[in-house]
Design a protein around this motif. Structure first.
Motif, PDB file in Angstrom:
ATOM      1  N   VAL A  46     -24.508  24.949  12.291  1.00 39.21           N
ATOM      2  CA  VAL A  46     -25.393  25.976  12.853  1.00 39.21           C
ATOM      3  C   VAL A  46     -25.965  26.833  11.722  1.00 39.21           C
ATOM      4  CG1 VAL A  46     -25.465  28.061  14.275  1.00 39.21           C
ATOM      5  CG2 VAL A  46     -24.271  26.032  15.113  1.00 39.21           C
ATOM      6  N   LEU A 104     -23.183  25.830  18.689  1.00 37.00           N
ATOM      7  CA  LEU A 104     -22.660  27.193  18.687  1.00 37.00           C
ATOM      8  C   LEU A 104     -21.860  27.471  19.959  1.00 37.00           C
ATOM      9  CD1 LEU A 104     -22.519  29.982  17.329  1.00 37.00           C
ATOM     10  CD2 LEU A 104     -24.620  30.557  18.547  1.00 37.00           C
ATOM     11  N   LEU A 105     -22.412  27.108  21.099  1.00 33.35           N
ATOM     12  CA  LEU A 105     -21.715  27.353  22.368  1.00 33.35           C
ATOM     13  C   LEU A 105     -20.414  26.566  22.466  1.00 33.35           C
ATOM     14  CD1 LEU A 105     -24.708  27.470  24.877  1.00 33.35           C
ATOM     15  CD2 LEU A 105     -23.340  29.383  24.032  1.00 33.35           C
ATOM     16  N   VAL A 128     -27.858  25.492  19.092  1.00 33.21           N
ATOM     17  CA  VAL A 128     -27.372  26.320  20.202  1.00 33.21           C
ATOM     18  C   VAL A 128     -26.207  25.626  20.910  1.00 33.21           C
ATOM     19  CG1 VAL A 128     -27.982  27.232  22.485  1.00 33.21           C
ATOM     20  CG2 VAL A 128     -29.516  27.592  20.553  1.00 33.21           C
ATOM     21  N   GLY A 134     -32.988  23.398  16.655  1.00 34.24           N
ATOM     22  CA  GLY A 134     -32.619  24.663  17.282  1.00 34.24           C
ATOM     23  C   GLY A 134     -31.798  24.453  18.539  1.00 34.24           C
ATOM     24  N   VAL A 135     -32.214  23.509  19.367  1.00 36.76           N
ATOM     25  CA  VAL A 135     -31.457  23.196  20.594  1.00 36.76           C
ATOM     26  C   VAL A 135     -30.081  22.653  20.237  1.00 36.76           C
ATOM     27  CG1 VAL A 135     -31.385  21.675  22.610  1.00 36.76           C
ATOM     28  CG2 VAL A 135     -33.498  22.862  22.024  1.00 36.76           C
TER      29      VAL A 135
END
Length: 64
Positions: free
Chosen positions: A13, A41-42, A38, A34-35
């Motif tokens: 990330v 990260l989640l 994310v 970017g997707v």
């Protein structure tokens, strides 16, 4: 999800954010990365990965 797995995901990330900040990626790649960032990260913050569950994969040590 093990600690090493979480650290690797957070590192990915950070790499995407850094590459975007330096202008190394843009356009469609920027959106795709970017997707992915994310999602990484989640999954790192929640310590779960939906892809691991159906196959029974685990990256943490099992306690007995």
């Amino acid at each position: 999800m093990g600690t090493l797995d979480q650290v690797v995901r957070l590192g990915a990330v950070a790499a995407v954010i850094g590459a975007d900040g330096l202008g190394l990626i843009g356009g469609t790649f920027d959106l795709v990365f970017g997707v992915v960032a994310v999602v990484l990260l989640l999954t790192s913050l929640t310590a779960t990965c939906p892809d691991f569950m159906p196959v029974g994969l685990a990256t943490w040590p099992r306690h007995r």
